[in-house]
Design a protein around this motif. Sequence first.
Motif, mmCIF file in Angstrom:
data_model
loop_
_atom_site.group_PDB
_atom_site.id
_atom_site.type_symbol
_atom_site.label_atom_id
_atom_site.label_comp_id
_atom_site.label_asym_id
_atom_site.label_seq_id
_atom_site.Cartn_x
_atom_site.Cartn_y
_atom_site.Cartn_z
ATOM 1 N N ASP A 1 15.637 3.490 -12.718
ATOM 2 C CA ASP A 1 16.773 4.205 -12.122
ATOM 3 C C ASP A 1 17.730 3.174 -11.544
ATOM 4 O O ASP A 1 18.082 3.220 -10.375
ATOM 5 C CB ASP A 1 16.281 5.158 -11.029
ATOM 6 C CG ASP A 1 15.467 4.435 -9.954
ATOM 7 O OD1 ASP A 1 14.800 3.445 -10.309
ATOM 8 O OD2 ASP A 1 15.517 4.833 -8.784
ATOM 9 N N SER B 1 21.859 9.563 -7.908
ATOM 10 C CA SER B 1 20.436 9.281 -7.706
ATOM 11 C C SER B 1 19.907 10.158 -6.572
ATOM 12 O O SER B 1 20.064 9.830 -5.398
ATOM 13 C CB SER B 1 20.230 7.803 -7.369
ATOM 14 O OG SER B 1 18.874 7.585 -7.041
ATOM 15 N N ALA C 1 16.984 10.488 -5.577
ATOM 16 C CA ALA C 1 15.991 9.775 -4.781
ATOM 17 C C ALA C 1 16.668 8.858 -3.761
ATOM 18 O O ALA C 1 16.281 8.829 -2.587
ATOM 19 C CB ALA C 1 15.062 8.983 -5.694
ATOM 20 N N GLU D 1 12.201 7.450 -7.592
ATOM 21 C CA GLU D 1 12.491 8.501 -8.557
ATOM 22 C C GLU D 1 11.247 8.789 -9.380
ATOM 23 O O GLU D 1 10.539 7.878 -9.807
ATOM 24 C CB GLU D 1 13.636 8.063 -9.487
ATOM 25 C CG GLU D 1 14.074 9.153 -10.452
ATOM 26 C CD GLU D 1 15.260 8.720 -11.303
ATOM 27 O OE1 GLU D 1 16.409 8.982 -10.905
ATOM 28 O OE2 GLU D 1 15.043 8.118 -12.368
ATOM 29 N N LYS E 1 11.763 12.107 -6.004
ATOM 30 C CA LYS E 1 12.770 13.056 -6.500
ATOM 31 C C LYS E 1 12.969 12.900 -7.999
ATOM 32 O O LYS E 1 12.893 11.795 -8.533
ATOM 33 C CB LYS E 1 14.114 12.811 -5.794
ATOM 34 C CG LYS E 1 14.088 13.089 -4.303
ATOM 35 C CD LYS E 1 14.148 14.576 -4.020
ATOM 36 C CE LYS E 1 14.044 14.831 -2.522
ATOM 37 N NZ LYS E 1 13.959 16.260 -2.205
ATOM 38 N N THR E 2 13.259 14.003 -8.638
ATOM 39 C CA THR E 2 13.542 13.982 -10.071
ATOM 40 C C THR E 2 14.978 13.540 -10.322
ATOM 41 O O THR E 2 15.871 13.938 -9.598
ATOM 42 C CB THR E 2 13.353 15.390 -10.662
ATOM 43 O OG1 THR E 2 12.004 15.774 -10.474
ATOM 44 C CG2 THR E 2 13.674 15.407 -12.143
ATOM 45 N N GLY E 3 15.170 12.732 -11.359
ATOM 46 C CA GLY E 3 16.536 12.304 -11.660
ATOM 47 C C GLY E 3 16.646 11.620 -13.012
ATOM 48 O O GLY E 3 17.706 11.172 -13.411
ATOM 49 N N ARG E 4 15.522 11.573 -13.716
ATOM 50 C CA ARG E 4 15.468 10.789 -14.949
ATOM 51 C C ARG E 4 15.824 11.628 -16.169
ATOM 52 O O ARG E 4 16.156 11.109 -17.222
ATOM 53 C CB ARG E 4 14.037 10.243 -15.086
ATOM 54 C CG ARG E 4 13.817 9.326 -16.231
ATOM 55 C CD ARG E 4 12.645 8.410 -15.936
ATOM 56 N NE ARG E 4 12.362 7.550 -17.059
ATOM 57 C CZ ARG E 4 13.211 6.702 -17.599
ATOM 58 N NH1 ARG E 4 14.436 6.602 -17.121
ATOM 59 N NH2 ARG E 4 12.868 5.960 -18.627
ATOM 60 N N SER F 1 23.139 7.924 -15.364
ATOM 61 C CA SER F 1 22.438 9.188 -15.118
ATOM 62 C C SER F 1 22.669 10.130 -16.287
ATOM 63 O O SER F 1 23.808 10.360 -16.698
ATOM 64 C CB SER F 1 22.967 9.828 -13.834
ATOM 65 O OG SER F 1 22.758 11.234 -13.873
#
Length: 656
Positions: free
Chosen positions: A13, A19, A21, A103, A131-134, A289
Amino acid sequence: MPKPRVIYWFRTDLRLHDSPALAAALALSPEVLYPIWTWDPHYVYRARVGPNRWQYLLDCQNDLSGSITKLNPRSKLLVIREAPQTLFSKLFRAWRITHLVFEKDTDAYAKERDDEVVRLAREAGVQVVVKTGRTLYDPDELVKMNNGKPTMSISQVIAAGKKIGAIPRPIPAPDWLPGLGDTDLGFEQEKPKSEPDVNALQRDGHEASYSALAGPNADFAVPTMEELGLKVATTPHRGGETAALRALDEIIANEEYTATFEKPKTAPTAFEPQSTTLLSPHMHFGSLSCRLFYWRAQDVVDKHKGKASQPPTSLTGQLLFRDMYFGAQAALGFRFGQTYNNPQCRFIPWHLPSKIDTSTGMITGEYQVDSAEAEAHLRRWKEGCTGFPWIDALMRQLKREGWIHHLGRHAVACFLTRGGCYVDWERGAEVFEEWLIDHEAACNIGNWQWLSCTAFFAQFYRCYSPVAFPQKWDKEGNFVRKYVPELARFDKKYIYEPWKAPIADQKKWGCQIRGDGSIMTDGEMEVYPKPMFEFPTRRDICIQGMKNAYHVGLYGNSPQVLDGSWRRLFDDQAEGPTGGTEGPAGAMVEHEDNEGHGKARPVAEGPSPKHTKKMAAGSEKKAGHKREASQGTLDGMVTRKKKKDGEVFPNRTHFG
DNA sequence: GCTGATGTTGTACTA
DNA sequence: CTAGTACAACATCAG
């Protein structure tokens, strides 16, 4: 209440924008924030990574570190050289950490690693925020909404996604970051085990990744390629969030392109510029992202309603496919990366199959050389000297630049597996893992399964020709001329099949077609190899082999695959038995030596008597199924037992 | 459980 | 040059 002291753990990330996270870390109002990267020996020694992807990672890290410093001159990315599994407990203590934020990553290895780090944090009384973000959707959530099953088609992703709800809008990058606290470490570095080292060949210098915790200058700096002992990168593609956002801006600025993009209509032969976005490596490293990409594309689509392309062929559709592969991986874990014990994978008796560790049920990374010919095919495929210019051009572009067009990946993957060499898809996936700058385990594995008709896709009779397919896109052969320069002067009539050019013309155009790729020049004259087999013949043999394997109907978790007795269900010498004598689970199976394996022959129409005689135990006939009706005379035909919910993951072997 | 249509990305031939 | 078709035939999905 003392203010939080936070570690933000960067992994895949490497960005500040969108982001969740990082936003969560800042929402803690920390007293100090340590942005760190742990130099994980898993990637240094165990995962296959070539110089191009290392270079791309360093680009991302340097750019990120610079961006952090711009937000706070008293901060930067701290690269710490130790395995996260051994580092964190010491680090929590040394820096009096209260919170660890990162992340979420659902990659099989990452999940295992993160579980361990979370455990260490709990032990140390450190709070963990993940946290989700991928991906567009949280892969675990996607699986849950797909009835707990791996997402195996795009319609499943769309249906499951609808249940989850709207894809979140991107959030802006912070305009400030807290500074670092004291960075004294005050503990010893635990050197990782450097054996086995699958990347030894990627280096030509002294490997000094773990010279010291904070690097040779004790300043936590991003390493250099030289320092890591790596060979010089040859890719023209550069990483980093700054470059990623600039590239995205340029793409979105072209509204026509963004709104009407259709993947199957983009030319795999295009270069300078390429016909697709080349944003995939940025998404792999998280320097872009995927949700920012999604919404910027979707907003353009919404503006051009009516004439805009739709998923799955549109730009946003490509991102949904990415989520599909992440969902399949999240549900299957390590099994996703192999046929053995994978309930979703059809079993095909490819050449050069993986060796299996019987204690874990996992592939070892080594393979059985069941056929010297197949081994030679694999080597020539990898090195770009198959004698098929289209295949060789792609493989040379891949090796040098670390990126090839998606349809080019189709072409070389089909050629290596079901449409030419009949070599195990796992061998091809390993080469891509090594060379791709955008290598994403989930997407790479999924695409290899797709192209080899192992999972996701099954129309094995649709086979890419190394001559007709590129001809459709590039009649002049400019792509071949660029990447196989010895053929640059050939007439376009022969550019995809130079072996057909008269000898006199070959001489006139400065390149002789002969040999197997071991000879490069002959005096002034260049030499390009003859094709390593006659393609139409091989294609027919492979299609027959696929048809046969589909009839036998085994899957990666079938008992016969697990215990090695699958060999009895396949004809010797029909394409393709492996000819190996070791069963995957150590089960020795009586098996005549497959001498002269060079000459594979097509099997007779339909399954051989052997298949009718020896049914796959545990499989059952599908009474009244039209496939059986169409093959009415074949009374022993076996098909897959219909799986009911809950049967998909037999708890047969232990994982993790 | 059946039927017919569809499935991001085939080829070779004909009109 | 483009559009349509047969090829031989898989799995999934909607109805």
